[in-house]
Design an enzyme around this catalytic site. Structure first.
Site, PDB file in Angstrom:
ATOM      1  N   CYS A  98      52.204  37.428  43.736  1.00 48.24           N
ATOM      2  CA  CYS A  98      51.801  37.333  42.334  1.00 48.24           C
ATOM      3  C   CYS A  98      52.930  36.710  41.519  1.00 48.24           C
ATOM      4  O   CYS A  98      54.080  37.154  41.576  1.00 48.24           O
ATOM      5  CB  CYS A  98      51.447  38.713  41.771  1.00 48.24           C
ATOM      6  SG  CYS A  98      50.902  38.601  40.060  1.00 48.24           S
ATOM      7  N   GLN A 141      45.992  46.738  48.643  1.00 47.69           N
ATOM      8  CA  GLN A 141      47.168  45.884  48.402  1.00 47.69           C
ATOM      9  C   GLN A 141      48.070  46.470  47.311  1.00 47.69           C
ATOM     10  O   GLN A 141      47.610  46.773  46.208  1.00 47.69           O
ATOM     11  CB  GLN A 141      46.750  44.474  47.968  1.00 47.69           C
ATOM     12  CG  GLN A 141      47.971  43.558  47.925  1.00 47.69           C
ATOM     13  CD  GLN A 141      47.731  42.231  47.248  1.00 47.69           C
ATOM     14  OE1 GLN A 141      47.408  42.185  46.064  1.00 47.69           O
ATOM     15  NE2 GLN A 141      47.908  41.158  47.991  1.00 47.69           N
TER      16      GLN A 141
HETATM   17  C1  LIG Z   1      42.074  35.234  39.237  1.00 46.59           C
HETATM   18  C2  LIG Z   1      43.008  35.404  40.398  1.00 46.59           C
HETATM   19  C3  LIG Z   1      43.499  36.664  40.693  1.00 46.59           C
HETATM   20  C4  LIG Z   1      44.366  36.860  41.786  1.00 46.59           C
HETATM   21  N1  LIG Z   1      44.789  38.129  42.094  1.00 46.59           N
HETATM   22  C5  LIG Z   1      45.517  38.329  43.221  1.00 46.59           C
HETATM   23  C6  LIG Z   1      45.839  39.650  43.670  1.00 46.59           C
HETATM   24  O1  LIG Z   1      45.453  40.675  43.074  1.00 46.59           O
HETATM   25  N2  LIG Z   1      46.594  39.769  44.800  1.00 46.59           N
HETATM   26  C7  LIG Z   1      47.024  38.663  45.509  1.00 46.59           C
HETATM   27  O2  LIG Z   1      47.684  38.822  46.532  1.00 46.59           O
HETATM   28  N3  LIG Z   1      46.710  37.420  45.110  1.00 46.59           N
HETATM   29  C8  LIG Z   1      45.955  37.222  44.008  1.00 46.59           C
HETATM   30  N4  LIG Z   1      45.591  35.958  43.665  1.00 46.59           N
HETATM   31  C9  LIG Z   1      45.964  34.817  44.537  1.00 46.59           C
HETATM   32  C10 LIG Z   1      44.868  34.532  45.572  1.00 46.59           C
HETATM   33  O3  LIG Z   1      44.722  35.615  46.471  1.00 46.59           O
HETATM   34  C11 LIG Z   1      45.190  33.262  46.390  1.00 46.59           C
HETATM   35  O4  LIG Z   1      46.419  33.455  47.045  1.00 46.59           O
HETATM   36  C12 LIG Z   1      45.277  32.015  45.527  1.00 46.59           C
HETATM   37  O5  LIG Z   1      44.223  31.951  44.573  1.00 46.59           O
HETATM   38  C13 LIG Z   1      45.229  30.739  46.386  1.00 46.59           C
HETATM   39  O6  LIG Z   1      44.034  30.674  47.128  1.00 46.59           O
HETATM   40  P1  LIG Z   1      42.801  29.708  46.673  1.00 46.59           P
HETATM   41  O7  LIG Z   1      43.357  28.311  46.547  1.00 46.59           O
HETATM   42  O8  LIG Z   1      41.807  29.828  47.780  1.00 46.59           O
HETATM   43  O9  LIG Z   1      42.297  30.215  45.354  1.00 46.59           O
HETATM   44  C14 LIG Z   1      44.752  35.745  42.571  1.00 46.59           C
HETATM   45  C15 LIG Z   1      44.253  34.478  42.251  1.00 46.59           C
HETATM   46  C16 LIG Z   1      43.385  34.289  41.201  1.00 46.59           C
HETATM   47  C17 LIG Z   1      42.848  32.906  40.910  1.00 46.59           C
END
Ligand SMILES: Cc1cc2nc3c(=O)[nH]c(=O)nc-3n(C[C@H](O)[C@H](O)[C@H](O)COP(=O)(O)O)c2cc1C
Length: 324
Positions: A107, A76
């Site tokens: 992000c 990514q």
């Molecule tokens: C600690 C953390 C780091 C994340 N890092 C990324 C990342 O590197 N790339 C990305 O596309 N999304 C990143 N996200 C977003 C997640 O991929 C996801 O879209 C978001 O947490 C919502 O999904 P969830 O409700 O299942 O947690 C991150 C989220 C968290 C909590």
């Protein structure tokens, strides 16, 4: 055994409708392999900041190390410069042979979105167009995008961005049902995921946001018609969700084996910095057992690998697991 694919991204067969979401600091090589073995459909790297990658920052390269068993493996990319993203994509393809390249348009960290990268890209349709087109041209593998509903509540332009992405070569669209300004405290919206799937019946749509249990995942698939569900935060405490299991369906034996395997694999893949990052999983895995505070403190402050393995063997044996 060959099973029928659940869906395809370009010509890549995808076997499962649950996918570990990329998470900086969480979806490292060990956790990705673990979740792949438990049923996650494919692996996505933590974001690779191509500005740092272009400047030969080694820590970004480390994030691209993946075992073959993880394939399909997705690298990514995160940046605000389409040409640099395309150049780095080509180099990454050559050096690491990912099966797909994903573009991060989600992000929301100020330092990222503020410079027009991550969700900041969604404010700049020309950049979306250029990034997807140039990256698609620079690599042989399929390019996908991961976005939010929009930059903020006044610009919920996911359909426009999805359209530009698809027209310029994106082969799958992942949508986190929040804008860049909405905190995790507010519930994710799933309606936009349904709208996106209706608008792009031929393109795989991956829904994301607030899926915490297998029942949530089933509900997202049914309510939105999306092709697959990406699970982020909930996976940290329950990686077994990828085998469609609630956390309370997992035996202490399996928790023990998984935890010990993960620590050993983190020590093997990242020997200089394994224990500190391991603690967040350990805390989450042990949470249901309500261990005495002193026991948790000892486990979560131990910084010697062998000592920690011994402590874990002892703790899991006391909880009823049999450790070889
Ligand atoms: C600690 C953390 C780091 C994340 N890092 C990324 C990342 O590197 N790339 C990305 O596309 N999304 C990143 N996200 C977003 C997640 O991929 C996801 O879209 C978001 O947490 C919502 O999904 P969830 O409700 O299942 O947690 C991150 C989220 C968290 C909590």
């Amino acid at each position: 055994m060959l099973t029928q694919a659940d869906f395809f991204i370009a010509d890549i067969p995808i076997h499962s409708r649950l996918i570990l979401a990329p998470m900086d600091g969480i979806s490292d090589a060990a956790f990705r392999l673990l979740t792949r073995r438990l049923g996650s459909a494919y692996s996505v790297s933590e974001f690779i900041n191509t500005l740092d990658y272009a400047n030969q920052k080694n820590y970004q390269k480390k994030r691209l190390l993946a075992r073959d068993e993880e394939r399909p493996f997705v690298a990514q990319l995160l940046d605000n410069d389409a040409v640099r993203m395309a150049e780095c994509a080509a180099r990454i393809e050559e050096e690491f042979q990912p099966d797909m390249i994903d573009i991060n348009m989600g992000c929301a960290a100020k330092s990222v979105a503020g410079r027009g990268a991550g969700v900041g890209m969604m404010r700049n349709p020309q950049l979306v167009k250029d990034a997807v087109a140039l990256v698609s041209r620079a690599v042989k593998v399929p390019v996908t995008v991961k976005m939010r509903i929009g930059r903020d509540s006044t610009t919920q332009n996911f359909l426009e961005i999805a359209n530009l992405a698809a027209e310029n070569g994106a082969k799958a669209l992942a949508l986190h049902g929040r804008t860049g300004r909405i905190s995790y405290q507010k519930p994710a919206q799933w309606q936009p995921i349904a709208e996106l799937k209706r608008a792009f019946p031929q393109v795989p749509v991956i829904g994301n946001g607030d899926v915490s249990t297998p029942a949530d995942a089933r509900r997202m698939l049914e309510e939105t018609g999306c092709d697959a569900v990406m699970i982020g935060r909930a996976a940290k405490a329950n990686p077994w969700i990828f085998s469609w299991r609630d956390r309370d369906e997992v035996s202490i034996q399996e928790v023990a084996e998984t935890t010990l395997w993960q620590l050993k694999d983190m020590l093997a893949t990242n020997p200089e910095n394994a224990i500190m990052p391991f603690r967040k999983y350990l805390k989450a895995y042990l949470e249901p057992y309500q261990l005495p505070r002193e026991t948790m403190r000892t486990l979560l402050t131990c910084s010697d690998a062998n000592e920690l393995l011994t402590l874990l063997n002892y703790t899991f044996t006391k909880l009823g697991a049999s450790i070889e």
